[in-house]
Scaffold this motif. Structure first.
Motif, mmCIF file in Angstrom:
data_model
loop_
_atom_site.group_PDB
_atom_site.id
_atom_site.type_symbol
_atom_site.label_atom_id
_atom_site.label_comp_id
_atom_site.label_asym_id
_atom_site.label_seq_id
_atom_site.Cartn_x
_atom_site.Cartn_y
_atom_site.Cartn_z
ATOM 1 N N PHE A 1 3.752 10.698 -9.512
ATOM 2 C CA PHE A 1 2.378 11.145 -10.813
ATOM 3 C C PHE A 1 2.024 11.678 -10.332
ATOM 4 N N GLY A 2 1.355 12.579 -9.254
ATOM 5 C CA GLY A 2 0.698 13.500 -8.471
ATOM 6 C C GLY A 2 1.545 14.851 -9.036
ATOM 7 N N TYR A 3 2.565 14.390 -8.294
ATOM 8 C CA TYR A 3 3.349 15.530 -8.476
ATOM 9 C C TYR A 3 4.069 16.147 -9.330
ATOM 10 N N LYS A 4 4.749 14.989 -10.174
ATOM 11 C CA LYS A 4 4.854 15.176 -11.809
ATOM 12 C C LYS A 4 4.154 16.181 -12.520
ATOM 13 N N LEU B 1 0.707 -1.373 -0.171
ATOM 14 C CA LEU B 1 0.106 0.070 -0.135
ATOM 15 C C LEU B 1 1.170 1.525 0.263
ATOM 16 N N PHE B 2 1.749 0.925 0.730
ATOM 17 C CA PHE B 2 2.870 2.264 0.739
ATOM 18 C C PHE B 2 3.611 2.857 -0.274
ATOM 19 N N THR B 3 4.168 1.406 -1.065
ATOM 20 C CA THR B 3 4.701 1.458 -2.523
ATOM 21 C C THR B 3 3.523 2.340 -3.394
ATOM 22 N N VAL B 4 2.464 1.772 -3.481
ATOM 23 C CA VAL B 4 1.600 2.394 -4.524
ATOM 24 C C VAL B 4 1.375 3.585 -3.971
ATOM 25 N N LEU B 5 1.010 3.703 -2.641
ATOM 26 C CA LEU B 5 0.496 5.107 -2.577
ATOM 27 C C LEU B 5 1.876 6.611 -2.665
#
Length: 137
Positions: free
Chosen positions: A106-109, A96-100
């Motif tokens: 991706f959100g930051y990019k 879950l941590f990895t997915v988040l």
């Protein structure tokens, strides 16, 4: 004396059924539990190979040890189960941590890209306005 031996054999059956019920409760493949069941089976074969009086004496002397073994086995199996649960939860938490983390990256990019486009748009608009104001002068 034969009935005494039968009563004492009940201890081994109790040990075996306790371990099996614990395994059934905790589920899964437990190598410690399997080794324990194998040892119980070997003990049962050894006891059955003894003559009546030897069997009674052996089981009478081993009664407390077998009862302690039942308690110890239950504790060990429960510890193993707790470890397995913590391990499984840790794996799920790590995934879950990895997915988040990937989603956040991706959100930051995406945010950075959109901000750069917006900045380029503003610069282009300023450049156009600057050219326009030069033409009017």
């Amino acid at each position: 004396m034969a009935t005494g031996g039968g009563e004492h054999l009940h201890i081994i059956d109790q040990l075996q059924s306790t371990v099996q019920s614990i395994i059934h409760r905790i589920g899964g493949d437990n190598s410690y539990a399997q080794r324990l069941l194998n040892k119980i089976h070997a003990l049962q074969e050894k006891v059955e190979s003894l003559s009546g009086q030897e069997r009674v004496e052996f089981l009478h002397n081993a009664k407390d040890t077998l009862r302690n073994t039942i308690e110890h086995a239950e504790q060990k199996l429960m510890q193993y189960t707790n470890f397995q649960q913590v391990y499984n939860y840790s794996i799920v938490a790590a995934l879950l941590f990895t997915v988040l983390l990937v989603i956040a990256l991706f959100g930051y990019k995406l945010y950075k890209s959109l901000m750069e486009k917006e900045l380029k748009k503003k610069e282009k608009l300023k450049t156009k306005q600057a050219k326009k104001s030069k033409k009017t002068n």
